[in-house]
Design a protein around this motif. Structure first.
Motif, PDB file in Angstrom:
ATOM      1  N   GLU A   1       0.828  -1.214   0.000  1.00 14.75           N
ATOM      2  CA  GLU A   1       0.000   0.000   0.000  1.00 14.75           C
ATOM      3  C   GLU A   1       0.866   1.270   0.000  1.00 14.75           C
ATOM      4  O   GLU A   1       0.535   2.250  -0.673  1.00 14.75           O
TER       5      GLU A   1
ATOM      6  N   HIS B   1       1.973   3.079  -3.270  1.00 12.84           N
ATOM      7  CA  HIS B   1       0.970   3.707  -4.131  1.00 12.84           C
ATOM      8  C   HIS B   1       0.998   5.227  -4.050  1.00 12.84           C
ATOM      9  O   HIS B   1       1.321   5.803  -3.014  1.00 12.84           O
TER      10      HIS B   1
ATOM     11  N   GLY C   1      -3.949   5.112  -6.441  1.00 12.27           N
ATOM     12  CA  GLY C   1      -3.870   3.665  -6.296  1.00 12.27           C
ATOM     13  C   GLY C   1      -2.897   2.962  -7.222  1.00 12.27           C
ATOM     14  O   GLY C   1      -2.820   1.740  -7.220  1.00 12.27           O
ATOM     15  N   TYR C   2      -2.162   3.722  -8.031  1.00 11.55           N
ATOM     16  CA  TYR C   2      -1.125   3.138  -8.883  1.00 11.55           C
ATOM     17  C   TYR C   2       0.198   3.157  -8.127  1.00 11.55           C
ATOM     18  O   TYR C   2       0.404   3.987  -7.236  1.00 11.55           O
ATOM     19  N   VAL C   3       1.122   2.260  -8.512  1.00  9.00           N
ATOM     20  CA  VAL C   3       2.456   2.313  -7.913  1.00  9.00           C
ATOM     21  C   VAL C   3       3.086   3.643  -8.336  1.00  9.00           C
ATOM     22  O   VAL C   3       3.042   4.035  -9.511  1.00  9.00           O
TER      23      VAL C   3
END
Length: 138
Positions: free
Chosen positions: A39, A42, A46-48
């Protein structure tokens, strides 16, 4: 080359430990690294985070470069360019880096970063070109 004590110093940077990046394959001129996505990797959507992807591409290319350097020398990034091709989403990231040109003073490598989904399938999310100086090891 295997993950011997002579090579492990390359992947022992404190920042890499913080991220959870580890080498999973090493041979002359090539390194594969892996990062289990958490988590805290991110960004707000919500993307890396691109910083995680860029760090992975840069350091894995440096590790690949280290495999072809003379004893007593290490790579130090001069410049790197990362093309972010699609958002990084998945359970893990896998980076494959290889040396394109090993020189006495400067080495050039490239990295490809893939997102791994729950089925183990990989999608290319980034490609990087990394230029590294060959410097005495500290």
């Amino acid at each position: 080359m295997s993950l011997t004590d002579d090579f492990k110093w390359v992947m022992n940077a404190p920042f890499l430990k913080l991220l959870g990046l580890e080498a999973v394959g090493v041979e002359s001129g090539k390194v594969v690294s892996r990062l289990t996505v958490r988590e805290d990797h991110h960004q707000q959507n919500g993307y890396v985070h691109a910083g995680v992807v860029g760090t992975m591409a840069d350091h894995t290319a440096g590790a690949a470069s280290a495999t072809v350097m003379a004893e007593g020398f290490m790579p130090l990034t001069i410049e790197f360019k990362v093309n972010l091709l699609r958002p990084a989403v998945g359970r893990a990231l896998v980076c494959e880096a290889k040396v394109l040109k090993a020189g006495k003073a400067v080495t050039v490598a490239e990295s490809e970063v893939f997102a791994e989904d729950d089925n183990g399938e990989h999608k290319l999310v980034a490609k990087a070109t990394v230029t590294l100086a060959v410097v005495p090891r500290r």
